[in-house]
Write a protein that holds these residues in place. Sequence first.
Motif, PDB file in Angstrom:
ATOM      1  N   SER A  70       0.858  -1.184   0.000  1.00 28.29           N
ATOM      2  CA  SER A  70       0.000   0.000   0.000  1.00 28.29           C
ATOM      3  C   SER A  70       0.891   1.230   0.000  1.00 28.29           C
ATOM      4  O   SER A  70       2.033   1.191   0.459  1.00 28.29           O
ATOM      5  N   PRO A  71       0.374   2.339  -0.512  1.00 25.40           N
ATOM      6  CA  PRO A  71       1.205   3.547  -0.540  1.00 25.40           C
ATOM      7  C   PRO A  71       1.526   4.005   0.883  1.00 25.40           C
ATOM      8  O   PRO A  71       0.762   3.772   1.813  1.00 25.40           O
ATOM      9  N   GLU A  72       2.681   4.634   1.019  1.00 24.38           N
ATOM     10  CA  GLU A  72       3.126   5.082   2.328  1.00 24.38           C
ATOM     11  C   GLU A  72       2.136   6.064   2.946  1.00 24.38           C
ATOM     12  O   GLU A  72       1.770   5.973   4.086  1.00 24.38           O
ATOM     13  N   ARG A  73       1.716   7.034   2.174  1.00 19.47           N
ATOM     14  CA  ARG A  73       0.749   8.006   2.680  1.00 19.47           C
ATOM     15  C   ARG A  73      -0.173   8.381   1.527  1.00 19.47           C
ATOM     16  O   ARG A  73       0.218   8.345   0.352  1.00 19.47           O
ATOM     17  N   PRO A  74      -1.418   8.685   1.849  1.00 22.29           N
ATOM     18  CA  PRO A  74      -2.331   9.071   0.778  1.00 22.29           C
ATOM     19  C   PRO A  74      -1.876  10.369   0.128  1.00 22.29           C
ATOM     20  O   PRO A  74      -1.374  11.271   0.793  1.00 22.29           O
ATOM     21  N   GLY A  75      -2.064  10.422  -1.172  1.00 25.80           N
ATOM     22  CA  GLY A  75      -1.654  11.613  -1.901  1.00 25.80           C
ATOM     23  C   GLY A  75      -2.801  12.117  -2.740  1.00 25.80           C
ATOM     24  O   GLY A  75      -3.958  12.046  -2.353  1.00 25.80           O
ATOM     25  N   SER A  76      -2.464  12.574  -3.902  1.00 23.73           N
ATOM     26  CA  SER A  76      -3.470  13.133  -4.786  1.00 23.73           C
ATOM     27  C   SER A  76      -4.268  12.013  -5.454  1.00 23.73           C
ATOM     28  O   SER A  76      -3.953  10.834  -5.319  1.00 23.73           O
ATOM     29  N   SER A 130      -4.778   6.786  -8.174  1.00 18.58           N
ATOM     30  CA  SER A 130      -5.080   6.084  -9.425  1.00 18.58           C
ATOM     31  C   SER A 130      -3.894   5.231  -9.862  1.00 18.58           C
ATOM     32  O   SER A 130      -4.059   4.084 -10.294  1.00 18.58           O
ATOM     33  N   ALA A 131      -2.696   5.771  -9.730  1.00 24.23           N
ATOM     34  CA  ALA A 131      -1.495   5.015 -10.087  1.00 24.23           C
ATOM     35  C   ALA A 131      -1.311   3.820  -9.156  1.00 24.23           C
ATOM     36  O   ALA A 131      -0.928   2.725  -9.593  1.00 24.23           O
TER      37      ALA A 131
END
Length: 159
Positions: free
Chosen positions: A26-32, A37-38
């Motif tokens: 999972s991504p480290e922190r939520p972004g845009s 989407s990526a």
Amino acid sequence: MKPPERPGPVADIAARARSPCMQIKSPERPGSVADMSAAMADMREQLAADERTSALISAMRGTNINDDDNAASGTTLQVVEMRAGDDSLPTEYDPAALSAYFRKRPGAVLTRIGQLALYGGAWVAKTLLSALRGELTSGSEGEVAAVAGLRDVLVSLGP
């Protein structure tokens, strides 16, 4: 507190459902939204790359289903005509009554044994020949054809 394990195949299925088939980062922190989407596209790629997970997703979506609703269409049932008698075939399972009924009809019994030997034996011979040729590898067209042939034999022979 951990719930007690359930015995038997239910516990096995439950254990497999709890254990992950693959790990997805999972991504480290939520972004845009673009980052999310990526990340989703990356997860889909990872899921598609894992064979077990891909098969599970396909099954859940209903793809790759073998539609056998009409599998027996065009099949000729192999039945044994029996002469009429003063008794009738029992409609409930009663070994003594069935034995008495078929004892009076040895021709029908021999005919049925012949049908089983002929159609079952033909399938066994064809399958052995395919196996000797190396055509029965797991998931191969030969394996699918052998299983479909067995189904046809069993459907045509009936109960």
